[in-house]
Every structure is written in structure tokens, then in C-alpha cells.
Design a protein around this motif. Sequence first.
Motif, PDB file in Angstrom:
ATOM      1  N   ALA A 171       1.491  -1.383  -0.187  1.00 26.31           N
ATOM      2  CA  ALA A 171       0.304  -0.193  -0.092  1.00 26.31           C
ATOM      3  C   ALA A 171       1.059   1.086  -0.084  1.00 26.31           C
ATOM      4  N   GLU A 172       2.648   1.230   0.785  1.00 28.35           N
ATOM      5  CA  GLU A 172       2.812   2.706   0.839  1.00 28.35           C
ATOM      6  C   GLU A 172       3.604   2.919  -0.323  1.00 28.35           C
ATOM      7  N   ARG A 173       4.063   1.735  -1.185  1.00 26.01           N
ATOM      8  CA  ARG A 173       5.082   1.431  -2.320  1.00 26.01           C
ATOM      9  C   ARG A 173       3.883   2.261  -3.856  1.00 26.01           C
ATOM     10  N   LYS A 174       2.597   1.967  -3.376  1.00 28.33           N
ATOM     11  CA  LYS A 174       1.389   2.511  -4.050  1.00 28.33           C
ATOM     12  C   LYS A 174       0.937   3.952  -3.945  1.00 28.33           C
ATOM     13  N   GLN A 175       1.158   3.798  -2.701  1.00 28.78           N
ATOM     14  CA  GLN A 175       0.748   5.883  -2.210  1.00 28.78           C
ATOM     15  C   GLN A 175       2.353   6.570  -2.423  1.00 28.78           C
TER      16      GLN A 175
END
Length: 308
Positions: free
Chosen positions: A61-65
Motif C-alpha cells: 500500500a505504501e509503495r502504491k502511495q
Amino acid sequence: MAKFTIKDIKGVIPALMTAFDEHEEVYEKGIRELVDHLMNEGVEGFYLTGSTGEGFLMNEAERKQVVEIVIDEVKGRVPVIVHVGAISTKISIELAEHAEKMGADAISSVPPFYWRFSPDHIYNYYKDISESVDIPMIVYNVPLAGIMGFDLIKRLASIEKVEGIKFTATSHHEISMIKKEVGQDFMIYSGADEMAVSGLINGADGIIGSFYNLMPEMFIKINELVKKDNVTEAMAVQKDAIDLIMYSVQKDYYSVMKVALKWMGVDAGYVRRPFINIQGQEEEALKEGFKALKKAGNIKDVKFLDAL
């Protein structure tokens, strides 16, 4: 939707750092500030959520963010490559599909690591990810994940959407060999900051590196000088860059770069544990060390040094 073809992805491309706040959360303001700073310096693309971006210290999720923030800030002005590497093919496909949906121009990945994966495992990993999207894949040859042999690289290049390689191995003679045996349209990006000149003169189409976050002007100058066949002057700039890099890597160099960017007024945030942030007396000692290097080497026109 992608705005650039693989042939448009060339030149000086920072492996973008990810800014975190003091609580280790993704720091949107810092990411946007760093992107804008580098765009103003004249970089020609970005490589996101790789090793330099502390990608393996983030969840999906953080990488996508981070991808969403950077692509929004870039606004199609330069190409964006998203590193989607994970040990799990399933996770990498999820990240690849998201990158394409957000408008990335290419994806990239280290080979699967930790377990002793065979050439067949590695081939299938890249094939499965490449088939999940319609944008190009740039494979990644890097010591941290295991150097791939020349025969495996040629085999990977036969996959339809594998259209380039980030080549961080030091065997730069292989760059010209790849161009000869795979084809001139197969894009090669030299990934060793300390060997930018070598990569370019051996036929690399571009250079992707960590220290382009901190001193992009040095590598932009190197690229321009090599284009003009002024290798002697390019090597002089490279030597100064190596001195600064070798001093930096004695510490957590992601932290070195983030704190040095702060000296120029660029808020690139903090590193994530287990990396250690440089602060207080250690930061003052770092400044003095860089000042000494600048004086001893008579290093000129490096903005973070001039800010000291």
C-alpha cells in the motif's frame, strides 16, 4: 496511460529516494519537494520504489502511495519507471498493474531473491509480470539480488515486453555485447554511480543512480561531456563524484543524501529503520568532512557543497 515509449527513456534518471517523516510514515510534502527540485535541475526521468527508494522497507500500500504521489507531481513531464520487485510474483503483478493504471511508462524489477531460484524460476517470474501489463519491463541486474549471467539476460530479452535492462554489474564490456547480440533497440541503463562514464562509453542509453538525488548536476555534466566525446573532462567530474560517494558510503548513505539535501533547503525527510538518521554532532562532523573533501580536491560547482 503511459506517455513515453521505451526509446524516450534515456539520459540521467535518479533512483528516487522516498521521503519519510520523523514517525517513519510516507511524507508526501517531502516527496513532492524532492521531485520538483530534481525536475528543476534537469533530470530526464525517475526510477521509483527501488533499493534507493527503500522499497523493500515498505508494504504494498505504501509503495502504491509513493507511485501515485510522484506520478501526480511529475504530470507527464518526464518518463517514470516503477520498480515492482518482490519475491512473490503475485505481489509484483499487483504492483505492476497498479503502476500501469497510474500512468507509469515502464516497470522494472530485481530478480526474485533469498531462495536459490533457478534460471527457469527467474525467466518465469519476468514472463508472468510482463504478460500482466502492456508497458515495457526493464529487468535489473544487481549484486544485491544476484548477478544474472549473459545467457540468462539474452533469454530474458526474448520475452515480448522485456525491452531493457538496468545493468548495475561492473562488467561493462557486456553492455556492448548485449547491444550486439540482442539488438540496438534493447535499452540499457548503467546503474553504477561510480562508473557512469564507463557505462555511457560502452553504449548505455542512460544512467540510473542513487547519488543523482543529491548531485544531479555532476551526472548531467558527465552525460553531456560523453555525448561530445570529451571523455577526459567527463572522467575528471567522475573522479570528484567518486570521492564524494566513497565518503558518503562510510555511513548510511541514504541518510547522508537526505541530510545534505536539507542543507540546500530541500526537505527530503528521514530514512526508515533499520537505517539510521544522521543528526546532531554526527551531522556537524559530516559537514566538516565534506568541506575538507571540497578543499582537498578543489571540487567546484557542486550545489550541496556550495551550500555548506
